[in-house]
Design a protein around this motif. Sequence first.
Motif, mmCIF file in Angstrom:
data_model
loop_
_atom_site.group_PDB
_atom_site.id
_atom_site.type_symbol
_atom_site.label_atom_id
_atom_site.label_comp_id
_atom_site.label_asym_id
_atom_site.label_seq_id
_atom_site.Cartn_x
_atom_site.Cartn_y
_atom_site.Cartn_z
ATOM 1 N N ARG A 5 0.677 6.951 6.553
ATOM 2 C CA ARG A 5 -0.036 8.120 7.078
ATOM 3 C C ARG A 5 0.870 8.941 7.992
ATOM 4 O O ARG A 5 0.815 10.167 7.992
ATOM 5 N N SER A 6 1.716 8.260 8.754
ATOM 6 C CA SER A 6 2.613 8.981 9.659
ATOM 7 C C SER A 6 3.655 9.782 8.893
ATOM 8 O O SER A 6 4.184 10.774 9.402
ATOM 9 N N GLN A 7 3.949 9.359 7.662
ATOM 10 C CA GLN A 7 4.911 10.083 6.839
ATOM 11 C C GLN A 7 4.238 11.085 5.900
ATOM 12 O O GLN A 7 4.908 11.770 5.137
ATOM 13 N N HIS A 8 2.909 11.166 5.975
ATOM 14 C CA HIS A 8 2.146 12.107 5.153
ATOM 15 C C HIS A 8 2.384 11.882 3.663
ATOM 16 O O HIS A 8 2.540 12.835 2.897
ATOM 17 N N ILE A 9 2.425 10.612 3.260
ATOM 18 C CA ILE A 9 2.515 10.281 1.841
ATOM 19 C C ILE A 9 1.221 10.736 1.157
ATOM 20 O O ILE A 9 0.124 10.530 1.671
ATOM 21 N N GLU A 10 1.345 11.362 -0.017
ATOM 22 C CA GLU A 10 0.168 11.950 -0.666
ATOM 23 C C GLU A 10 -0.786 10.915 -1.259
ATOM 24 O O GLU A 10 -1.996 11.141 -1.306
ATOM 25 N N GLY A 11 -0.251 9.781 -1.736
ATOM 26 C CA GLY A 11 -1.121 8.813 -2.379
ATOM 27 C C GLY A 11 -0.773 7.383 -2.023
ATOM 28 O O GLY A 11 0.395 7.035 -1.837
ATOM 29 N N TYR A 12 -1.792 6.543 -1.921
ATOM 30 C CA TYR A 12 -1.613 5.117 -1.633
ATOM 31 C C TYR A 12 -2.544 4.378 -2.574
ATOM 32 O O TYR A 12 -3.770 4.388 -2.393
ATOM 33 N N VAL A 13 -1.986 3.764 -3.622
ATOM 34 C CA VAL A 13 -2.778 3.087 -4.648
ATOM 35 C C VAL A 13 -2.401 1.610 -4.680
ATOM 36 O O VAL A 13 -1.220 1.264 -4.762
ATOM 37 N N LEU A 14 -3.400 0.743 -4.622
ATOM 38 C CA LEU A 14 -3.150 -0.693 -4.688
ATOM 39 C C LEU A 14 -2.938 -1.116 -6.137
ATOM 40 O O LEU A 14 -3.629 -0.651 -7.043
ATOM 41 N N LYS A 15 -1.974 -2.002 -6.355
ATOM 42 C CA LYS A 15 -1.646 -2.414 -7.719
ATOM 43 C C LYS A 15 -2.838 -3.050 -8.427
ATOM 44 O O LYS A 15 -2.996 -2.904 -9.646
ATOM 45 N N ASP A 16 -3.670 -3.743 -7.686
ATOM 46 C CA ASP A 16 -4.836 -4.384 -8.295
ATOM 47 C C ASP A 16 -5.809 -3.355 -8.869
ATOM 48 O O ASP A 16 -6.619 -3.667 -9.731
ATOM 49 N N ASP A 17 -5.744 -2.125 -8.358
ATOM 50 C CA ASP A 17 -6.668 -1.070 -8.792
ATOM 51 C C ASP A 17 -5.932 0.045 -9.527
ATOM 52 O O ASP A 17 -6.411 1.175 -9.596
#
Length: 220
Positions: free
Chosen positions: A96-108
């Motif tokens: 969040r501090s780096q303003h990454i656009e997406g965070y997706v868990l491998k399980d999903d």
Amino acid sequence: MKKVRLFLVDDHVIVREGLRHILGRQSDLEIVGEAGDGQSACEQIQEIKPDLVIMDISMPRMSGLEAARRLRRQNRQLKIIMLTRHDSNEFIDQLRSQHIEGYVLKDDAGDDLLQAIQAIRQGGTYLSPRVAGRLTERSSPSLEASNRSGSLALLTDRECEVLKLIAQGKSNEEAARALQISPRTAKVHRANIMKKLDFHKAADLVKFAVKAGMVETGAR
């Protein structure tokens, strides 16, 4: 519609094969390169210049977090989705501090990854529901207003606009006209809102928007 040019980064060949299988079937996506570590990824991405990078966090030679920082310095327009098994608060806060656009868990990774790409393509961001849930839980559980504020923080500005129109009783088509977007885009935003807030009925969206002060009680 112009294809989104993707670059895949993961140190496990089988994971990259799985991603190619999921993404390669989409007519609006094109995989233009891949790498097995952060160092190689940075070198190749500088040459290939993809639109979006899908990258693991834990990798040899250079971690995904360090690679993301380096890539940001090289190209601020580059979009990044982190695909990982990590859902700890530490990793979430760093991204969040780096303003990454997406965070997706491998399980999903199946549907979530495609939804993340679609959201980012439309100028938004995306968090896997489990990650979004963690952020909501970290808001003060004793204060309903704080919970609502924490949940609203999960939504993009555009998603908030769509939510407000939905709460006013607007259909996807009416919301699309009001915001000058396509009905399909409005539908995608609505689906993302439902998933992020873990709602299953439109009535839940209306109640949430009213309690959050987005519309007046009699707005419908």
